[in-house]
Design an enzyme around this catalytic site. Structure first.
Site, PDB file in Angstrom:
ATOM      1  N   GLU A 105      42.574  33.289  39.748  1.00 42.26           N
ATOM      2  CA  GLU A 105      41.614  34.316  39.329  1.00 42.26           C
ATOM      3  C   GLU A 105      42.386  35.608  39.064  1.00 42.26           C
ATOM      4  OE1 GLU A 105      38.230  37.260  41.169  1.00 42.26           O
ATOM      5  OE2 GLU A 105      38.451  35.301  42.133  1.00 42.26           O
TER       6      GLU A 105
ATOM      7  N   ARG B 108      41.429  44.354  36.567  1.00 44.16           N
ATOM      8  CA  ARG B 108      41.636  45.624  37.272  1.00 44.16           C
ATOM      9  C   ARG B 108      42.877  46.368  36.798  1.00 44.16           C
ATOM     10  NH1 ARG B 108      40.386  43.836  43.547  1.00 44.16           N
ATOM     11  NH2 ARG B 108      38.582  42.536  43.054  1.00 44.16           N
TER      12      ARG B 108
ATOM     13  N   LYS C 239      30.115  33.702  45.336  1.00 47.95           N
ATOM     14  CA  LYS C 239      31.225  34.365  46.025  1.00 47.95           C
ATOM     15  C   LYS C 239      30.639  35.430  46.952  1.00 47.95           C
ATOM     16  CE  LYS C 239      34.671  37.693  44.495  1.00 47.95           C
ATOM     17  NZ  LYS C 239      35.851  37.916  43.685  1.00 47.95           N
TER      18      LYS C 239
END
Length: 209
Positions: free
Chosen positions: A40, A44, A128
């Site tokens: 993943e 960012r 999640k």
């Protein structure tokens, strides 16, 4: 592919921030060498999409996902660079339905019962829990097991190589998200062997009895 299938490839999904495009491929290869196949890569950093594109192109054995997907633009961009799934830090029905429309399997982020119910309403049952430890961790997941017995979770945020076995021992946890597999100092030093070592340790984690 269903996002629940991701749990078949190991106990930990690394949550990765890539700040330099040239680190993307060697980092991905180092993780794969340690047995970690599902990656993943979070949105960012300014180069995140370029980094994902490089991994999709040059590391075909990786199961590549985009993290921190917050809106439709993020989802479409992730799909366009070759991501096979997406992970969001929260949930909106608009995002969930759009991801399905473009064929991008989504792992939605939740931290409350209301968010779980919103995701369930759109037929998302693998979620999640984020930021897992900050919102209640193991005790919260135990609490959710009653009213949401049909929901499975990937706790992410504050989970460590030491605590992962306790999380994985819960019946509603199938995999953990881990930020510890690609530490900044090792990436700065381009110490890919250290990242392979951390990946091997993560791959060997088993649920506590």
């Amino acid at each position: 592919m269903s996002t629940l299938d991701l749990a078949n490839h190991g106990p930990v999904i690394p949550v990765i921030v890539i700040n330099k495009v040239e680190d993307a491929v060697p980092m991905a290869e180092a993780l794969l060498a340690g047995g970690v196949k599902v990656l993943e890569v979070t949105l960012r950093s300014p180069v995140a999409l370029q980094a994902m594109e490089q991994i999709a192109k040059h590391v075909p054995d990786a199961i590549l996902g985009s993290g921190t997907v917050r809106n439709l633009k993020d989802a479409q961009a992730s799909k366009d660079v070759g991501c096979q799934f997406a992970v969001s830090p929260g949930y909106t029905s608009e995002l969930g339905q759009f991801a399905r429309k473009i064929g991008l399997p989504l792992l939605p982020g939740v931290s409350t019962g209301s968010e779980i119910m919103m995701a369930n309403a759109d037929d998302y049952y693998f979620l999640k829990l984020v930021p897992a430890v900050a919102v209640g961790g193991i005790n919260l997941l135990k609490g959710f097991a009653g009213p949401f017995a049909d929901v499975k979770f990937c706790p992410t945020g504050g989970v460590s190589v030491e605590s992962a076995p306790q999380f994985l021992a819960l019946p509603n946890v199938v995999v953990c998200g881990g930020t510890w597999l690609t530490p900044n100092d090792a990436v700065e030093r381009k110490d890919w062997a250290h990242i392979t070592k951390l990946a091997k340790e993560a791959s060997a984690i088993v649920a506590a009895k």
